[in-house]
Write an enzyme that holds these catalytic residues in place. Sequence first.
Site, PDB file in Angstrom:
ATOM      1  N   LEU A  11      -6.992   8.106   0.143  1.00 50.90           N
ATOM      2  CA  LEU A  11      -5.994   7.697  -0.876  1.00 50.90           C
ATOM      3  C   LEU A  11      -4.575   7.768  -0.140  1.00 50.90           C
ATOM      4  O   LEU A  11      -3.509   7.985  -0.805  1.00 50.90           O
ATOM      5  CB  LEU A  11      -5.952   8.877  -1.977  1.00 50.90           C
ATOM      6  CG  LEU A  11      -7.267   8.739  -2.889  1.00 50.90           C
ATOM      7  CD1 LEU A  11      -7.236  10.054  -3.909  1.00 50.90           C
ATOM      8  CD2 LEU A  11      -7.428   7.549  -3.480  1.00 50.90           C
ATOM      9  N   GLY A  15      -5.180   2.753  -0.058  1.00 51.42           N
ATOM     10  CA  GLY A  15      -6.647   3.187  -0.536  1.00 51.42           C
ATOM     11  C   GLY A  15      -6.349   3.543  -2.187  1.00 51.42           C
ATOM     12  O   GLY A  15      -6.832   3.144  -3.247  1.00 51.42           O
ATOM     13  N   SER A 129      -5.711  -7.830   3.512  1.00 56.31           N
ATOM     14  CA  SER A 129      -4.365  -8.229   3.533  1.00 56.31           C
ATOM     15  C   SER A 129      -3.730  -8.162   2.392  1.00 56.31           C
ATOM     16  O   SER A 129      -4.190  -8.384   1.223  1.00 56.31           O
ATOM     17  CB  SER A 129      -4.114  -9.706   4.499  1.00 56.31           C
ATOM     18  OG  SER A 129      -2.753  -9.875   4.535  1.00 56.31           O
ATOM     19  N   LYS A 184      -9.486 -10.686  10.473  1.00 58.27           N
ATOM     20  CA  LYS A 184      -8.158 -10.091   9.881  1.00 58.27           C
ATOM     21  C   LYS A 184      -7.306  -9.812  11.110  1.00 58.27           C
ATOM     22  O   LYS A 184      -6.024  -9.942  10.847  1.00 58.27           O
ATOM     23  CB  LYS A 184      -8.514  -8.741   9.468  1.00 58.27           C
ATOM     24  CG  LYS A 184      -7.316  -7.864   9.132  1.00 58.27           C
ATOM     25  CD  LYS A 184      -6.549  -8.431   7.925  1.00 58.27           C
ATOM     26  CE  LYS A 184      -5.155  -7.938   7.686  1.00 58.27           C
ATOM     27  NZ  LYS A 184      -4.593  -6.809   8.100  1.00 58.27           N
ATOM     28  N   HIS A 187      -5.487 -13.163  11.640  1.00 63.23           N
ATOM     29  CA  HIS A 187      -4.565 -13.322  10.557  1.00 63.23           C
ATOM     30  C   HIS A 187      -3.241 -12.500  11.005  1.00 63.23           C
ATOM     31  O   HIS A 187      -2.230 -12.985  10.978  1.00 63.23           O
ATOM     32  CB  HIS A 187      -5.220 -12.532   9.401  1.00 63.23           C
ATOM     33  CG  HIS A 187      -3.964 -12.377   8.152  1.00 63.23           C
ATOM     34  ND1 HIS A 187      -3.252 -11.261   8.243  1.00 63.23           N
ATOM     35  CD2 HIS A 187      -3.914 -12.867   6.937  1.00 63.23           C
ATOM     36  CE1 HIS A 187      -2.402 -11.116   7.148  1.00 63.23           C
ATOM     37  NE2 HIS A 187      -2.965 -12.199   6.271  1.00 63.23           N
ATOM     38  N   ASN A 188      -3.393 -11.231  11.509  1.00 61.74           N
ATOM     39  CA  ASN A 188      -2.264 -10.497  11.969  1.00 61.74           C
ATOM     40  C   ASN A 188      -1.598 -11.182  13.150  1.00 61.74           C
ATOM     41  O   ASN A 188      -0.241 -11.007  13.283  1.00 61.74           O
ATOM     42  CB  ASN A 188      -2.672  -9.021  12.229  1.00 61.74           C
ATOM     43  CG  ASN A 188      -2.935  -8.132  10.851  1.00 61.74           C
ATOM     44  OD1 ASN A 188      -3.105  -8.836   9.940  1.00 61.74           O
ATOM     45  ND2 ASN A 188      -2.825  -6.833  11.127  1.00 61.74           N
ATOM     46  N   GLU A 191       0.495 -13.588  11.499  1.00 61.96           N
ATOM     47  CA  GLU A 191       1.633 -12.793  10.925  1.00 61.96           C
ATOM     48  C   GLU A 191       2.805 -12.489  11.829  1.00 61.96           C
ATOM     49  O   GLU A 191       3.942 -12.859  11.621  1.00 61.96           O
ATOM     50  CB  GLU A 191       0.943 -11.636  10.380  1.00 61.96           C
ATOM     51  CG  GLU A 191       1.852 -10.812   9.830  1.00 61.96           C
ATOM     52  CD  GLU A 191       1.101  -9.574   9.215  1.00 61.96           C
ATOM     53  OE1 GLU A 191       0.272  -9.650   8.265  1.00 61.96           O
ATOM     54  OE2 GLU A 191       1.325  -8.327   9.683  1.00 61.96           O
TER      55      GLU A 191
HETATM   56  C1  6PG Z   1      -1.653  -7.146   6.095  1.00 60.40           C
HETATM   57  C2  6PG Z   1      -0.874  -6.534   7.334  1.00 60.40           C
HETATM   58  C3  6PG Z   1      -1.127  -5.122   7.491  1.00 60.40           C
HETATM   59  C4  6PG Z   1      -0.137  -4.666   8.495  1.00 60.40           C
HETATM   60  C5  6PG Z   1      -0.606  -4.311   9.729  1.00 60.40           C
HETATM   61  C6  6PG Z   1       0.071  -5.065  10.831  1.00 60.40           C
HETATM   62  O1  6PG Z   1      -2.050  -8.186   6.424  1.00 60.40           O
HETATM   63  O2  6PG Z   1      -1.391  -6.514   4.931  1.00 60.40           O
HETATM   64  O3  6PG Z   1      -0.995  -7.553   8.424  1.00 60.40           O
HETATM   65  O4  6PG Z   1      -2.412  -5.062   7.868  1.00 60.40           O
HETATM   66  O5  6PG Z   1       1.059  -5.042   8.128  1.00 60.40           O
HETATM   67  O6  6PG Z   1      -0.864  -3.019   9.777  1.00 60.40           O
HETATM   68  O7  6PG Z   1       0.955  -4.145  11.167  1.00 60.40           O
HETATM   69  P1  6PG Z   1       1.877  -3.990  12.552  1.00 60.40           P
HETATM   70  O8  6PG Z   1       3.057  -4.777  12.399  1.00 60.40           O
HETATM   71  O9  6PG Z   1       2.136  -2.573  12.389  1.00 60.40           O
HETATM   72  O10 6PG Z   1       0.930  -4.074  13.815  1.00 60.40           O
END
Ligand code: 6PG
Length: 463
Positions: A11, A15, A129, A184, A187-188, A191
């Site tokens: 949680l 969570g 995400s 994922k 994805h990051n 990001e």
């Molecule tokens: C998301 C984010 C999330 C988080 C990661 C990346 O998609 O919601 O990517 O998963 O921000 O932990 O974070 P860092 O910048 O800490 O590597």
Amino acid sequence: MSKSEFGIIGLGVMGRSLAKNLIGKGVSLSVYNRPEDDLVSNFLSVSANDDVHGFEDLQDFVSSISQPRKILLMVTAGPVVDLVLDDLMALLNADDIIIDGGNSFYKDTARRDQHLSKNGIHFIGMGISGGEQGALLGPSLMPGGNKDAYHKTEDVLKQMAANDENGTPCVSYLGPDGCGHFIKMIHNGIEYAEMQLLAEAYGLLSYFKNHKEISEIFSQWNKGMLQSYLLGITSEIVIKKEGNDYLIDKVLDQAGSKGTGSWSVQEALQMGIPSGMMQSAVEARYISLLKEQRIALSRHISATQKEFALDIDILKQAYKTARLINHQQGFAIIAAASEKYNWNINLSEVARIWTEGCIIKSRLMKELIITLTGVDDLLEAEDFVTEILSGEESLHTVIKQGMGQRIALPSFSAAWNYLVAMSTENSVANMIQAQRDAFGAHTYKRTDKPFDQNFTTNWTQNG
Ligand code: 6PG
């Protein structure tokens, strides 16, 4: 007490938000957290509902869920996942389903899947995400693993997920093994580069625009083709005030990371797929952490302010082009993994589930659903290629300005380098191959001979 439809372990912020999300959708829920943190009573005190049951005893938690059980793990990625799985294994029955919703490394997910399936337990590695808000209001979900198990959980996951613009939930079965966590991870990676490009644009703009003007520029961009969640939050961050001051000016310039960015780069490198955009962004974060060295070296530099002129439309065009390249590289890495592992990933569907709920949701992502239909690489799409090629000049201008002012622009530069290298017929790799042959007899091919022949030469006097 009637049995719950779904269970959540952990949680923490994510969570707890996902639990609230499901409660809001009328899903009957059991939640578990270890007693030390007091999170269960805290959660129940704000989420009291006949359909939610909290536990600090794992066995009671497991017994409270109807079979086959569907349990979502929201614990810190890494060894903790294995510890919790070990504890759970002793309590579960065949056909129960565990979903790991953390940012686990995809190879760990594949290993866990094999281990659990020996005991008849199904495992789904699912990227989630959207951060806290996304988890609460509807995240983008990227599940991979056992397909039948996915279909048994699909109903709840669809209720949990964000909806795309056509009302279809941003969740789909993506493929077997650790496929969901791989997607994922990328994805990051995307990001990271999206964030870095915005940070670099902000850095350039702050040379000649004030906070309000920068925010206005970003929010103007955000009204058109460049619209994205990250651009939107950046325009708000720039003008956030604390008292009379702008808060951004007080934030220490050191950026952390938890691993998914560097894993993305490592995986791309291992497969031989260019990942310069995410690589530049990961490295920029690492350099940011070397604050003491940066301070020490900066003492040797006498900064002279030069004339600075940058057309905002050129910056906008460069930003647009670099983003396109970032997305091309990201999807190419997914395509390569799909081929390597036989995952049969539908790239267009990945774009679709990234159009809402997630951190990289954007107008571009919506366009990519179409562009990625029927191609394995965005460089196969004619309009896409025309668009990136037309942005080269803008990247050049922006980087030149940055160099003139000593403003490091790693991600804009990575975009330019990639674009130019990818559109240059004859590279300098002839020299690399000759060097390899000179010191290691690695052989080379000749432009004037059939390519199935290899040659070696004594290139230097001493052999
Ligand atoms: C998301 C984010 C999330 C988080 C990661 C990346 O998609 O919601 O990517 O998963 O921000 O932990 O974070 P860092 O910048 O800490 O590597």
